[in-house]
Structures are given as structure tokens and as C-alpha cells.
Design an enzyme around this catalytic site. Sequence first.
Site, PDB file in Angstrom:
ATOM      1  N   CYS A  86      -3.587   8.230  -4.668  1.00 49.25           N
ATOM      2  CA  CYS A  86      -2.508   7.513  -4.032  1.00 49.25           C
ATOM      3  C   CYS A  86      -2.814   5.707  -4.351  1.00 49.25           C
ATOM      4  O   CYS A  86      -1.779   5.155  -4.429  1.00 49.25           O
ATOM      5  CB  CYS A  86      -2.074   7.746  -2.736  1.00 49.25           C
ATOM      6  SG  CYS A  86      -3.645   7.501  -1.520  1.00 49.25           S
ATOM      7  N   GLU A 140       4.791   5.536  -9.723  1.00 51.17           N
ATOM      8  CA  GLU A 140       3.449   6.104  -9.522  1.00 51.17           C
ATOM      9  C   GLU A 140       3.292   7.420 -10.245  1.00 51.17           C
ATOM     10  O   GLU A 140       3.968   8.414 -10.058  1.00 51.17           O
ATOM     11  CB  GLU A 140       3.530   6.633  -8.017  1.00 51.17           C
ATOM     12  CG  GLU A 140       1.882   7.097  -7.711  1.00 51.17           C
ATOM     13  CD  GLU A 140       2.117   7.480  -6.109  1.00 51.17           C
ATOM     14  OE1 GLU A 140       0.867   7.268  -5.778  1.00 51.17           O
ATOM     15  OE2 GLU A 140       2.946   7.926  -5.576  1.00 51.17           O
TER      16      GLU A 140
END
Length: 538
Positions: free
Chosen positions: A339, A436
Amino acid sequence: MASSIRISRLLSRSFVSASTTSVFSRGTFGYLGTGLSKYSTASAIEEPIEPSVKVQHTQLLIEGKFVDAASGKTFPTLDPRTGEVISHVAEGDHEDVDRAVAAARKAFDHGPWPKMTAYERQKVLLRAADLFEKHNDELAALETWDNGKPYAQSAQIEIPMLVRLFRYYAGWADKIHGLTVPADGPYHVQTLHEPIGVAGQIIPWNFPLLMFAWKVGPALACGNTIVLKTAEQTPLSALYATKLLHEAGLPPGVLNIISGFGPTAGAALASHMDVDKIAFTGSTSTGKIVLELAAKSNLKAVTLELGGKSPFIVCEDADIDQAVELAHFALFFNQGQCCCAGSRTFVHERVYDEFIEKAKARALKRTVGDPFKEGIEQGPQIDSEQFEKILKYIRSGVESGATLETGGERFGNKGFYVQPTVFSNVQDGMLIAKDEIFGPVQSILKFNDIGEVIRRANATRYGLAAGVFTKDIDTANTLTRALRAGTVWVNCFDTFDAAIPFGGYKMSGQGREKGEYSLKNYLQVKAVVTPLKNPAWL
């Protein structure tokens, strides 16, 4: 600090040298070629190495017992090296969540855990840490088998951190206390720090046991009970770890494990009226759903650790060789499924061309293959969905005009392997610079001054982490204070320690995990006010 240094050394040993020793019975060590024309699919298509661990636990764990799902349903958990089934695991849904929450409520309201002395809870957590350490190899093998990360990473970094985190939170158990507060009048005022109650926890698939520790450790240290839902892609290691916790003396019902899917088991947990707190790690889109379900049910407290698109800034005074290696690690660690990955590499224009050539060369040297094979740096992506998503983003980068320096394709013809991929001439508006990707795709952007890179680095909906590479302390200080991110690493990256808090700004989440800050997620503060008659002092 010692833990952080140890992790850095392990990273260096695990991913740069070939000195690690395999505990597996088959397979040989070998690096891939150093040029694109020498990319070999051999490591990806060889017969997979058989792990020296057997899957023992595939049921739900409720009130200290392994049980089938109420529906009797199971689902397959897959080996990402091949896409083949490892085992079938009980599929929990709302009925099973109800059973688990009832067990946790009973254990909290009537069981011994919150009524134990903090010292007794501490001893249970320390015994659990000892058992995790004893069973390091089995836990690491399950983690790699189910997830696809290199075995050296699991065995030498992640399981030792699991042990460290439990010992860290064991140390906190008997140091949680309130305050005596002076008041304007004849009153004795004290604050009590009380366990919040039944905590629901939902963990992701990229670091299953580390996320298990980040959530379970502080919740147990504070005296709470837990219902934890594992990711459907990686249910195996948490079941094994929880069995060890019970061997260490954890009372039945204190920690309950539900395997299942987000729309069923996850939603049931987030919306449950008898859950006092929910902690979630995962995507920002799912985090929004968790927050909404918590609000619409009983307005339970929520902690969220969500997505990121972290900038890694290479200044013009940087040692380029060191910067290339660190930027490579910041992006490609854990197959890019991190992340806080440094997924926007900003490089000063004066050193940009040199950086591109060396970043490309480093990616070409990256060893890809069976994660149980010694010397492998990169295993497969977690599953076919993530694999296809990454390839889609790569196609988007090419179509939007970025320069594909290397990679960009599937690696081998079996499993979910992706070639290490590097893009140059990336612009801020491209999807590969905004979204992402969660994969081995490095996007390298050019900047010309500090004010510009601060503005561009902050121009994102995320704010989880950032990296700064410079020799100038004034530049470092300027950037660390200007970057809107929960963690800023200077001349390092992914330096994690049990005591260092972790969490994000903006749409990267709410609250902090790890360190003393994480305890606040699992405590209520109560003020107690008592009149004083004829006090000798105030």
C-alpha cells in the site's frame, strides 16, 4: 531502532545476496539473465517446489474450536504459482459472523480475558510470541504458499516481525492506565482507559500475518475480544497462528477467525450491532463501504488503513546508484503489492537520464520465479484478477504515451507472474501516475525544482507515505514538512518497526496502527468525578 536495523540487514541479505538457506527438499538456486533478451521463463514453468508444510486448519475458529461454516460451504484457496487449489476452506457468512460475535461478546462480558490482570495477559502474549518463533518455518511456508511472496522474505522478515510485534504489545499490556486530573473545585477526578469491547477486524492479502499482528496485538493487550475476517485469497496462516495463540493460553472466544468474502462475511461484521469497533486494511473503495456500514448500524468506531500512491523523490544531489537501488526496492518489494509502495518516482531533470538507464538495468536483473526457490526476488501476483489488472494498467501506460523501458508482459506461461516493468516519460495525468496499480510497475517522472515536486507529489487523493533521497539536510527538512503523508522516509524506505506508527492522510485512511498510537484504537476513556469533603489540598 534495533528492530529497524535488523530488518534492513535482512532485506539486504534476502534480496541482494544468495546466502539464504532453503528448508525445502527440491529446487536449485540460479539467477536469471541480466538483459532483456535473456529473460528466462524457466523459473516460472518448472515443476513447483513442494512446501515442507501441510495444511492443517481450514475450518472457522469460533469459541476456541475449529468448526464448519453453518452453510457447509467451502471455497478454494489457490497457489499463485500455478493457479491450482491448495485446499478448500470454510466459507463463513452472516450466520457464522453472528456465532463468532456472540462468542466474543460472551468472552468479553463474562470471560476471564478482560478481568485478568494485565500481567497475566502479558504472559499469554509472550508465550504466543515464543510459539510463533518456534514455528517460524511452518508459518513462513504457509504465507509464501498462499500469497506468493519469496520464502526468504516470509521467514527472515515477516515472521520475525510478527514475533516482535506480539512481544512489543505484551510489553504494553501492564502499562495502560488513566490519569488523575486537577479540577476547579473540591473533586477527585480520574480517567479510566477501558477496553472498547468486541473488535471486528478485516485484514488484507498482501501481508496476512503482519496485518494480523498489527490488529490483534494491540486489541488483546488492551483486554478486548475479537472477530477477525481473513482475506479470501490468504486464509491459511492466520488460522495456524490463532491455534498457537490458544496453545499459549488464550481463553476460548477471545479471538475468533472467519474466512469468507467481503460482501457477505465482511459486510456482516462491519454492520453488526454487537460489534463495538471495526478495523479494516484494504482498498479505499472498500474502506468507504466499511465506514458506511459502520455508520448505518451502531455508529461503531472505525480505523482504516487504505490505499496509496506514494512519491519517491530523488533530488539532484543524490548518489544515483544508491537512489536507483532504493527506488527499485520501494516499488518492487512484495511484487509491488504494498500500500505504501513508492509508485511515483520523481527524479530531478539533471540526473533523470542516468537514473532511467540504471533503473532499467536493475529491473532487468531482478530474479523472478518460484518464491520457494533460493535467490528469487519476485514471485507471482496474488491471483488472476490482480494479474489482469496490472497488465491492463501497463497497456494504459503505453497507450497514453509513456515510454516502456522494459518488461510489460507476462512472465512465463503458468501462474500469475509479471515481468518487472519500468516506464519513463510519465506524466501526472496518466492513469499509471494516478491510480494504485499494486504491482511491479515503476513510473518515473521528471521534475526541476523543490516547489514543483512538492506541489505534484501532494496532488493526489492519497497520503500514506513518501520517500526522499538527498544529501542536503535542509532539502530533507523542507520536503518532510511539506509532504502530506503519514510517513516520510528519508534516505530509506519501508523501514518498519513495532514502535513506529503507520497510517495515512486524506483517502489513505483514518487512525494509526503500530506503536503507542494504536492502543487508542481499542480503548475508551471514562472520566470519574467524586466530591471531596474538607480536602487537605486541591
